[in-house]
Design an enzyme around this catalytic site. Structure first.
Site, short mmCIF file in Angstrom:
data_model
loop_
_atom_site.label_atom_id
_atom_site.label_comp_id
_atom_site.label_asym_id
_atom_site.label_seq_id
_atom_site.Cartn_x
_atom_site.Cartn_y
_atom_site.Cartn_z
N HIS A 152 0.77 -1.16 -0.11
CA HIS A 152 -0.02 0.17 -0.08
C HIS A 152 0.81 1.48 0.11
CE1 HIS A 152 -4.05 -1.66 1.00
NE2 HIS A 152 -3.28 -2.79 1.09
N ASP B 229 3.71 9.19 -0.81
CA ASP B 229 2.28 8.52 -0.26
C ASP B 229 2.26 7.41 -1.27
OD1 ASP B 229 -0.06 8.33 1.25
OD2 ASP B 229 -0.50 10.42 1.00
#
Ligand code: ADQ
Length: 735
Positions: free
Chosen positions: A168, A376
């Protein structure tokens, strides 16, 4: 039939909490992952395995009864981690070692060998839990950076299981990744999977670079093979469940009320919104500084604009996070104190988790959503905001360092480290022409609805199933030991034979220095005899220069010579060499040579060989580990440098070579086939990367033979040059 799914993630969608009355209660998370997995688990059947979020040393009975209920009603199976292990695993190695390095914050890295042991132990405990629940045919989907060792541990226990892994968070560049203590084990851990997937292609490429640099493992764009087992590498950007937001917008009373109330409160003012976990990767101080810059430089915006910053506390036990909290509090205080007025607070700071109804009302209210992550994996806030803007009445300002930027190009992209330009992008967002704003948002909106989290889940699982079914095909194509009787039989029956044989490592062993590898009489005799046979066309296909090959083999009648991996070909009927391409520029050598020479300076015993079309760094006599390590480093560096050119750098046996892409043995084969009328026996033997080009180019019925250990596309293998010589010897005895 649909296959059962085992989802494995650090946390379950349920969390065990001790209520104020001392009883254990269940808290449900309704995040995107849970929304995506729940329908699949319902339809396909299956379990979710994860940590309950607390370690119970007391009230065992009550805890257990809650956990049992989870298992029965929700198919959620809690992994119990002893408190010490949980701390070292989660707060320690996962969040203080992996998290900073994977987000390009090496200065925040903290490493403690005990935490690493806890990480291993926790992964082992997860492994046991999965093995206990696993049934033949299940798909196992492992999530995220806390469980990077798990795929390999599972592979050892369940060799045939279908194992997929999704990361992720970002994967760092090959400059940063090697900083990580225990980096080799982590990569090996992931390579136990059948599918390793990332949020973006960029992260995937960085993973491949790390494989090369740290493990010396070469990969293809979408695959890497380990021990004859292929592992798929893919990018599957995660999405959101849009209805979770749009349903609230259209049907929920609370949402509507909150929105009406806030719209009235902020009437006449433009609203900028930021929603983050209070994490240093999210760029909160950078945003606040850029906002202050904006207010100072564009004084007409004062009193006209408000920044609502929602920041959920997270990982509060870790010192860096406490420092961040202090820093953010200070900045908010400073901006409001210095720039605010009795009727206007520039920054509205909410330092807690908010309900989804509030979040959606804020998304609806905001004129601009400002995502300023310094790094991110994806960033779901960007997608959630867009989902709430069906009317096109909002602007997304998005950091180019969030994975989301790769698929949300219609946003206004910013470099959050550049305070001044970020401030002007915000100003631009506030003044964007309505048509342009609508056009940008409409495109983003339809893409977010389409690439939702359900599709993401389906795609990942379909790909995992594919990867596993291809595994079978791959193992059928694994090379077999060459049987002399079979190849001899085919040789005997054929009347137009083509034999292409590599030299170093194939006909002779490697010598300490390239010029010492003079062909012994036995090899010259073999080649002379094979080439003299009228039904044979025999070629020595080597990386050597034309001069070397001429000197050694020039006198053998009927022998074709192919030099520099295919760059030049000499027919036995001609006196001169024919290059495969005409008018080739070798200007690039002047850029590459100094780099190789620098490596020579660093590596005693190594040297550079300049050929006509390529250059080679040899390190056979260097200290082996150091040489191999530098070779990986050199290849990574050259790969990046040569990415846009028609040159490639690759590792051979104790060499790193740079050559043009077109100079390869596959192309040389085409050149020979153009003169030879359809041969009925094709034989190719070689031991290294450059021979793989030839094997790949050969028709399927060809006898392609890889000499020595290692992965290959050849159909057959032989252990060493001596066994090949024996086979060739047998050929010479046939007529
Ligand atoms: P996170 O780092 O947690 O996720 P993000 O993708 O932004 O980052 O998800 C945060 C979620 O929390 C969003 O759904 C958001 O709405 C919610 N949230 C944030 N602040 C909140 C608040 N104050 N109150 C309530 N809810 C709040 C990791 C990776 C990301 C990746 C995701 C999914 O770090 O890069 O996008 O996983 O793969």
């Amino acid at each position: 039939m649909k296959r059962r799914l085992l989802v494995v993630s650090n946390r379950l969608p349920l969390t065990l909490r001790k209520a104020e009355d001392g009883h254990w209660t269940t808290e449900r998370s309704s995040g995107g992952l849970a929304s995506a997995m729940n329908p699949i688990l319902r339809d396909n059947g299956g379990d979710w395995i994860g940590w309950a979020g607390s370690s119970g040393e007391e009230d065992q009975e009550e805890r257990n009864s809650v956990l049992q209920e989870w298992a029965q009603k929700d198919q959620c199976f809690a992994v119990e981690l002893p408190a010490e292990i949980a701390k070292g695993f989660y707060e320690g190695y996962s969040n203080q070692t992996l998290w900073p390095v994977f987000h390009n914050f090496p200065s925040q890295l903290k490493f403690d060998a005990k935490d690493w042991q806890a990480y291993i132990e926790a992964n082992r405990i997860f492994c046991r839990a999965v093995v206990d629940r696993y049934k033949q045919g299940d798909l196992v989907w492992v999530h995220d950076y806390q469980l990077m060792l798990l795929p390999q541990m599972l592979r050892a226990e369940l060799p045939d299981a279908a194992i997929g892994f999704f990361l992720h968070i970002p994967f760092p560049s090959s400059e940063i990744f090697p900083i990580l203590p225990r980096r080799e084990d982590l990569l090996q851990g992931l390579l136990g999977a059948d599918l390793v997937a990332f949020q973006t292609h960029g992260h995937l490429q960085q993973f491949r670079a790390a494989l090369l640099r740290v493990l010396g493992l070469e990969s293809k764009i979408a695959e890497v093979a380990v021990g004859g087992r292929p592992i798929r590498l893919e990018a599957h950007p995660i999405g959101i469940a849009p209805e979770q937001y749009t349903d609230l917008l259209s049907h929920d009373e609370t949402t509507a009320q909150l929105h009406a109330e806030w719209a009235a409160r902020y009437r006449g003012r433009r609203v900028l919104l930021a929603v983050d976990r209070l994490d240093y990767t999210k760029g909160i101080p950078e945003r606040l500084r850029a906002f202050a810059h904006l207010l100072r430089s564009s004084s007409e915006l004062r009193e006209k604009v408000v920044l609502i910053q929602v920041a959920v506390p997270t990982r509060e036990g870790i010192e860096t996070y406490q420092d961040l909290r202090t820093e953010v509090n200070r900045l908010v205080g400073e901006i409001n104190g210095k720039l605010g007025t009795p009727g206007w607070t520039p920054v509205v700071y909410i330092n807690r988790s908010i309900e989804r109804a509030e979040l959606v009302a804020l998304y609806k209210l905001a004129d601009v959503c400002w995502v300023g992550s310094l790094r991110d994996g994806m960033n779901l806030v960007a997608k959630e905001y867009v989902a709430c803007k069906a009317e096109g009445d909002g602007v997304l300002v998005l950091s180019e360092f969030a994975g989301a930027a790769a698929e949300m190009g219609e946003a206004l992209l910013i470099n959050p480290f550049d305070e001044e330009r970020t401030a002007s992008s915000i100003e631009r967002a506030l003044t964007l022409d309505e048509n342009e704003r609508r056009r940008r948002m409409d495109q983003l909106h339809s893409r977010i609805l389409h690439n939702n989290v359900f599709r993401w889940g389906e795609r990942f699982l379909a790909s995992l199933e594919d990867a596993v079914s291809e595994r079978g095909r791959y193992s059928d194509t694994q090379p077999k030991r060459l049987r002399t009787t079979e190849v001899l039989d085919a040789y005997r029956r054929a009347s137009r034979r083509l034999l292409m044989i590599d030299y170093d490592g194939t006909l002779v062993p490697f010598a300490g220095q390239p010029w010492q590898a003079v062909p012994p009489p036995v090899v010259l005799r073999l080649l002379t005899s094979l080439a003299a046979e009228p039904h044979n066309c025999v070629a020595v296909t080597s990386g050597r220069t034309a001069e070397d090959l001429n000197r050694w083999f020039g006198a053998i009648k009927g022998l074709w010579l192919i030099a520099e991996h295919g760059a030049e070909v000499k027919s036995p009927l001609e006196a001169s060499w024919e290059p495969l391409r005409s008018e080739v520029s070798t200007d690039w050598k002047s850029t590459v040579m100094p780099i190789l020479e620098h490596f020579v300076d660093r590596t005693p015993g190594s040297f550079v060989e300049e050929k006509k079309y390529g250059v080679v760094w040899h390190y056979r006599l260097a200290e082996p580990e150091f040489g191999a390590w530098l070779a990986n480093e050199l290849v990574s560096m050259l790969e990046a440098m040569l990415a846009e050119t028609d040159l490639r750098a690759f590792r051979g046996d104790k060499v790193v070579e740079v050559k043009p892409v077109w100079a390869n043995k596959g192309e040389a084969l085409d050149r020979l086939l153009a003169v030879l009328s359809s041969p009925d026996f094709l034989f190719a033997a070689g031991d290294d990367r450059t021979d793989e080009d030839l094997f790949e180019h050969m028709p399927t019925e060809a006898w392609t033979v890889h000499i020595g250990p290692g992965a290959t596309r050849a159909a057959f293998v032989l252990p060493d040059f001596e066994s090949l010589r024996r086979v060739l010897e047998m050929f010479t005895k046939e007529k």
